[in-house]
Design an enzyme around this catalytic site. Sequence first.
Site, PDB file in Angstrom:
ATOM      1  CE1 TYR A 215      -3.456   2.819   0.694  1.00 26.05           C
ATOM      2  CE2 TYR A 215      -1.924   3.524   2.408  1.00 26.05           C
ATOM      3  CZ  TYR A 215      -3.024   3.773   1.608  1.00 26.05           C
ATOM      4  OH  TYR A 215      -3.683   4.970   1.713  1.00 26.05           O
TER       5      TYR A 215
ATOM      6  CG  ASN B 175      -0.320   7.828   6.954  1.00 28.06           C
ATOM      7  OD1 ASN B 175      -1.379   8.313   7.302  1.00 28.06           O
ATOM      8  ND2 ASN B 175      -0.146   6.533   6.795  1.00 28.06           N
TER       9      ASN B 175
END
Length: 513
Positions: free
Chosen positions: A61, A201
């Site tokens: 991912y 993130n």
Amino acid sequence: MKTLPEQITHVVLGDREPSIEEFVAIARYSATVSFADSYKNRVKKSRGLIERFLDENRLVYGVTTGFGDNVRHVISPENAKELQVNIVRSHAVSVGEPLVREQVRAIQLMVLISLGKGYSGVRLELLELIAGLLNHDVVPFAPGEGSVGYLAVEGHLALVLLGEGRASVKGGALVDGATALQQVGLQPTDLQCKEGLAMLNGTTSVTAIATLALYNAMQAADLADVAAAMSLEALKGTIRAFDPRYHSIKAHPAQAATAANIKAILHDSQLIADNIDYRLQDVYSLRAIPQVHGASRQFINYARETIEREINSSGDNPVIFPLDDGDGIAISGANFDGTYIGIAADTLCVALTNLAKISERRTDRMINSHFSEMPAFLVRNPGLNSGYMIVQYTAAGLYAEMKTLSMPSSIDSVSTCGNQEDPVSLAYNAVIKAYKVSQKLQSVVAIEVLVACQALDFHDVNKASTATKAVYDLVRSEVPVADNDRAFYADMASVIDQVRSGKINDLVAHHLN
């Protein structure tokens, strides 16, 4: 005595987690950073795994797939770099007033702490560039509104690493990112796979700003005890309510600690000794200081434990987890979620507003001639002079603002990313509120100190305790007695600065050690 943030000039990351004081030293007081060998080795090992994944074209991912709901789209190794640049550019979409310098520096530091744990797969060169920004005081421009907990604010910070976006250097005017880097001898980076996602993130921004709010809260809680002690002297409070025997039967250590701290501050106060039997029982805002301050301190401590745990965590996704055979595995989950920090920040708001509630009431007691033996609004010629009448309004107004800001954010949610992120933490809103609330509390308690100094002028101030007399002298070194009305803003600003700089707390600590 503990080392204060302003006394720390350099912090090495890697062998242990930085203390709260070291964190603030870098964010607020411009301490520099460097990396221990253990830090460098972790980062290099993790980077090697990412390159292996890319060479083997593993499905990971954010490395070989798109982001969020775009996870369904596979990205070729040839496009891996472009993917990381695209995520930075497309995510730099926050708006509004920019974050202040210490908030930006705190986020930069938290990125270094989080990605340096060796689970993110970024290059050491990227982290060295971020450290270079900190050490050369390059502050990226980051609009501070519109985050649900991550991504957008961090996108603006990351743009400068590409030579894009805008930044200031050593407090100067904003320039484009490439010019800012050039001014301090740094070069923009060419992002590699995983690096754009890793910088955006996680819980870096929420943890960073929460840490600043926490430090302000710790300072303000200490100062609230000092202000309360001064008010006790001015209002002829009885120290009997602080008897350790009374607090020993309440199973909250922070309450007993507060009572002991007040007694220590006032241990040699002749004013307190003279008035020990002045009343059988004081009003709530005086006799409940241990209970109210203690409760707030207990939940500040809870927030501190939670925030420190987050500093010690990896908030990235996916994480690159090394295996015993020298290989590794990419594990996707939700370590980027900010719920822990959101609840801690909301708790801070409530705890600090609770301190403002009782501080403002003590301020009112001192200026209100219906509740004290001192002249109305603490001037010798009331009527002609309003004295500290409206100063109390300011404390009341700040308290009202703090109450509004104490509505919790962490219970709220708005779905994003094509409903891939169907709840979001909204921890960013919580930490921005906590940061504001912490500063407002500093002002409320500073007002109590200012008013208490004026109230002590209607007593024999030389009978005050050694500690409170030292605070009185510090305040009076910049703020003269108010015999008549004047523009009190400058007086308030002076004491607020003494509070925020830590001067008052440091002075009291010196007299208690």
